[in-house]
Design an enzyme around this catalytic site. Structure first.
Site, PDB file in Angstrom:
ATOM      1  N   SER A 137     -23.974  39.888  31.654  1.00 35.01           N
ATOM      2  CA  SER A 137     -23.493  38.743  32.431  1.00 35.01           C
ATOM      3  C   SER A 137     -23.073  39.200  33.818  1.00 35.01           C
ATOM      4  O   SER A 137     -22.580  40.327  33.995  1.00 35.01           O
ATOM      5  CB  SER A 137     -22.293  38.102  31.726  1.00 35.01           C
ATOM      6  OG  SER A 137     -21.654  37.148  32.561  1.00 35.01           O
ATOM      7  N   TYR A 150     -13.811  39.754  28.803  1.00 36.87           N
ATOM      8  CA  TYR A 150     -15.253  39.505  28.683  1.00 36.87           C
ATOM      9  C   TYR A 150     -16.012  40.227  29.792  1.00 36.87           C
ATOM     10  O   TYR A 150     -17.021  40.901  29.538  1.00 36.87           O
ATOM     11  CB  TYR A 150     -15.496  38.007  28.747  1.00 36.87           C
ATOM     12  CG  TYR A 150     -16.945  37.582  28.745  1.00 36.87           C
ATOM     13  CD1 TYR A 150     -17.682  37.555  27.570  1.00 36.87           C
ATOM     14  CD2 TYR A 150     -17.572  37.177  29.927  1.00 36.87           C
ATOM     15  CE1 TYR A 150     -18.999  37.141  27.562  1.00 36.87           C
ATOM     16  CE2 TYR A 150     -18.896  36.763  29.933  1.00 36.87           C
ATOM     17  CZ  TYR A 150     -19.608  36.750  28.747  1.00 36.87           C
ATOM     18  OH  TYR A 150     -20.918  36.344  28.748  1.00 36.87           O
ATOM     19  N   LYS A 154     -18.754  43.198  29.329  1.00 39.67           N
ATOM     20  CA  LYS A 154     -20.133  43.106  29.802  1.00 39.67           C
ATOM     21  C   LYS A 154     -20.464  44.229  30.775  1.00 39.67           C
ATOM     22  O   LYS A 154     -21.606  44.723  30.803  1.00 39.67           O
ATOM     23  CB  LYS A 154     -20.360  41.744  30.458  1.00 39.67           C
ATOM     24  CG  LYS A 154     -20.380  40.577  29.469  1.00 39.67           C
ATOM     25  CD  LYS A 154     -21.479  40.712  28.438  1.00 39.67           C
ATOM     26  CE  LYS A 154     -21.627  39.452  27.590  1.00 39.67           C
ATOM     27  NZ  LYS A 154     -22.676  39.592  26.562  1.00 39.67           N
TER      28      LYS A 154
END
Length: 256
Positions: A137, A150, A154
């Site tokens: 991402s 998160y 990533k």
């Protein structure tokens, strides 16, 4: 069909981006296994071909090992693993009780689980001289307020893929698709109605959000013989990226 007879596992492949990836592999002729904790409301299929669903908790190493053993026994091979499962709720740092454990769970799902799955799949991928596709991402390439764990996971996933690509060469290729915004059945929860989705899409240089099929097409390419010399790469799939905030600020300043 370019992936005729090959076997592909897509984690989190029951809806959204994962289902789009699974459909693209089915359309390319692959036999596809999708896994998640819960079964899909509808089977993932395209043109009369259907992905096989198996329930598994990717955070349970024993269950993951058993899952890949069953896949190998059923199909006799494994050519590609797409580590797609992931996600996060919006949570600012320093807010809420049991904060460290909540962020640790996000990292476990988005970084540790792909590592666990890749290690479990490795013996069969090596035998098939196959590949791993990590679904990354843009949150891992820039500040990610509200989804910091998160974004960190990533970023780690992309680095993990590069290290895997070196350690597992020449038998297994490993690459990352770095995604921007993708339109799924849950987009309205983030962007509102169709007008809101269109407004957000207008901020992307190509003028729209990605579709799951866009991601699937890129994943099929990375798994195919056309990408035989592509390993350790990060392919940005973000429609040109995000418009820098300073451009909007400069425009607003001129107007005033």
């Amino acid at each position: 069909m370019e992936l005729d007879g090959r076997v592909v596992v897509v984690t989190g492949g029951t809806r959204g981006v994962g289902a789009g990836i699974a459909r693209s592999f089915l359309a390319a002729g692959a036999r596809v296994v999708v896994c998640a904790r819960r079964p899909p409301e509808e089977a993932v299929r395209v043109d009369g071909r259907e992905a096989h669903f198996t329930p598994v908790d990717l955070r349970d190493p024993v269950a993951v090992g058993e899952f890949f053993g069953v896949v190998a026994e059923r199909y006799g091979r494994l050519d590609c693993l797409v580590n797609n499962a992931g996600g996060t709720p919006y949570r600012l740092l320093g807010e809420g009780e049991s904060e460290a454990e909540q962020h640790a769970r996000v990292i476990a799902l988005n970084l540790t689980a792909p590592l666990t799955a890749s290690l479990a799949a490795y013996p069969w991928l090596r035998e098939a001289r196959g590949s791993v596709v990590m679904i990354g991402s843009v949150s891992g390439t820039r500040p990610s307020p509200g989804t910091a764990a998160y974004g960190a996971a990533k970023a780690g996933l992309e680095n993990l893929a590069r290290s895997m690509a070196v350690e597992w060469a020449p038998d297994v290729r490993v690459n990352t698709l770095v995604l921007g915004m993708v339109r799924t059945e849950l987009s309205h929860l983030h962007y509102g109605d169709e007008d809101g989705i269109a407004a957000v899409g207008a901020t992307v240089p190509l003028g729209r959000l990605a579709e799951p099929a866009d991601v699937g097409a890129a994943a099929v390419f990375l798994a195919s013989d056309r990408a035989a010399y592509v390993s350790g790469a990060s392919l940005l799939l973000h429609g040109g990226g995000e418009r820098p905030a300073f451009l909007d600020a400069a425009t607003a300043n001129k107007e005033t």
